[in-house]
Design a protein around this motif. Structure first.
Motif, PDB file in Angstrom:
ATOM      1  N   ASP A 144       0.861  -1.177   0.000  1.00 56.70           N
ATOM      2  CA  ASP A 144       0.000   0.000   0.000  1.00 56.70           C
ATOM      3  C   ASP A 144       0.901   1.232   0.000  1.00 56.70           C
ATOM      4  N   LEU A 145       0.988   1.909  -1.157  1.00 55.85           N
ATOM      5  CA  LEU A 145       1.905   3.036  -1.320  1.00 55.85           C
ATOM      6  C   LEU A 145       1.218   4.388  -1.159  1.00 55.85           C
ATOM      7  N   PRO A 157       6.919   1.187  -8.273  1.00 57.73           N
ATOM      8  CA  PRO A 157       5.992   0.445  -9.138  1.00 57.73           C
ATOM      9  C   PRO A 157       4.783   1.303  -9.480  1.00 57.73           C
ATOM     10  N   SER A 158       4.159   0.990 -10.590  1.00 57.17           N
ATOM     11  CA  SER A 158       2.975   1.742 -11.003  1.00 57.17           C
ATOM     12  C   SER A 158       1.835   1.489 -10.024  1.00 57.17           C
ATOM     13  N   ALA A 159       1.215   2.563  -9.578  1.00 57.55           N
ATOM     14  CA  ALA A 159       0.110   2.465  -8.621  1.00 57.55           C
ATOM     15  C   ALA A 159      -0.951   3.487  -9.000  1.00 57.55           C
ATOM     16  N   SER A 160      -2.208   3.088  -8.833  1.00 56.64           N
ATOM     17  CA  SER A 160      -3.311   3.967  -9.215  1.00 56.64           C
ATOM     18  C   SER A 160      -3.639   4.995  -8.141  1.00 56.64           C
ATOM     19  N   ALA A 219      12.241  10.797  -8.528  1.00 58.55           N
ATOM     20  CA  ALA A 219      11.702  10.104  -7.356  1.00 58.55           C
ATOM     21  C   ALA A 219      10.714   9.016  -7.746  1.00 58.55           C
ATOM     22  N   GLN A 220      10.019   9.187  -8.871  1.00 54.10           N
ATOM     23  CA  GLN A 220       9.018   8.218  -9.301  1.00 54.10           C
ATOM     24  C   GLN A 220       9.615   7.086 -10.132  1.00 54.10           C
TER      25      GLN A 220
END
Length: 328
Positions: free
Chosen positions: A84-85, A222-225, A217-218
């Motif tokens: 959970d990011l 991982p890709s997160a919605s 920074a990105q």
């Protein structure tokens, strides 16, 4: 995401049916293992692995005493862990390893109190984990088995690991530099609105630097919605840098409003006399005088800069209080 673990297990059990005496260790063959008792210990949530740990077809077993059997297991296994990011980089992640112990006959009676006490007394800082994380807690829990059939012969338990991300690195690399860059963009408020070149250069440099820092920074995430805490921080910083450029546009336009057109001054013609000879007359040159600003418009632009000096730092200060109180 994947949760990679280097697992070392030492499994011992007793089979009362073994009566043969021997000295030292004895490796049990596959034919013997098919005749004696062995518990089926397996992983439940491993990813692309051989889930059965006590598999006599793949691993060897040792008879270490008259009735005691030993199995040593070591392997590097990947487990599924849902990260959970939403609070990144102030996030706390929970990953788990689930086991299932099955016996063909009888009932499983397994106590987890020894493991619970051992993990409570363990120095978690000495565990080999990535430097980005700290182990906040380790729990050993009894859980319901996923298969409902013959549950009396199964016992399921879980090792629950709570990881907390180290924030100091992100503070020094991301947050402190972005604060300084935003403050750098405020220097333009202290310059005169007529100085267009330095004020635009300050705003553009701050905006492009923050955008590059945000992309960097990105890059490793991982890709997160969902929206992360870092996204909110960088959005506000970029908005403030962009706002300083918009403020300059208003201040500069107000300073240029109502200016008189440049006056043209005619320079009188000159007649030069050299060596008693009269040279042809030179035509008078024209020179433009600079713009003259209206005092009222200049005061308006200065008033815009004055309020920008107060509003921009005040908003950023209040945002910092709310942001750090919520995420820390």
């Amino acid at each position: 995401m994947d949760f990679s673990v280097d697992i070392r297990l030492r499994i011992e059990w007793i089979d009362n049916r073994i009566t043969k005496n021997f000295t030292g260790y004895k490796v049990l063959t596959k034919n013997i293992m098919r005749k004696i008792f062995y518990p089926r210990l397996e992983f439940i949530n491993c990813k692309a692995c051989h889930s059965l740990i006590t598999d006599p077809e793949k691993y060897s077993f040792l008879l270490v005493s008259k009735q005691k059997i030993l199995h040593k297991y070591r392997n590097k296994i990947d487990f599924n862990c849902n990260f959970d990011l939403s609070r990144y980089p102030f996030d706390v992640q929970i990953c788990q390893i689930d086991f299932q112990l099955t016996v063909a006959t009888g009932k499983v009676n397994l106590s987890l109190e020894a493991d619970k006490n051992e993990y409570k007394q363990m120095d978690k800082k000495k565990l080999p984990i990535p430097s980005e994380y700290l182990i906040k807690d380790i729990e050993v829990l009894e859980i319901d088995c996923p298969r409902k059939k013959d549950t009396k012969n199964r016992f399921c338990f879980r090792y629950k690991y709570t990881f907390q991300r180290e924030v100091l690195q992100h503070l020094l690399v991301t947050f402190v530099p972005s604060i300084l860059i935003v403050m750098l963009s405020w220097i333009s408020f202290f310059l005169d609105s007529e100085l267009a070149a330095p004020r635009v250069a300050l705003g553009q440099t701050s905006l492009l630097t923050l955008a590059a820092q945000f992309n960097n920074a990105q890059r490793n995430l991982p890709s997160a919605s969902n929206v992360k805490a870092l996204d909110i921080w960088m959005f506000v910083c970029i908005s403030l840098a962009f706002g300083s450029l918009v403020e300059f546009a208003f201040a500069y336009n107000f300073s240029q409003m109502g200016k008189k057109p440049p006056a043209v001054v005619q320079i009188p013609t000159l007649t030069l006399v050299r060596n008693n000879k009269v040279e042809p007359e030179r035509k008078g040159a024209q020179r433009q005088q600079p713009h003259e600003s209206q005092p009222q418009n200049t005061s308006r632009s200065r008033k815009i800069d004055f309020w920008a000096k107060i509003l921009f730092p005040s908003f950023f200060f209040i945002f910092n209080i709310v942001f750090w109180m919520y995420y820390l």
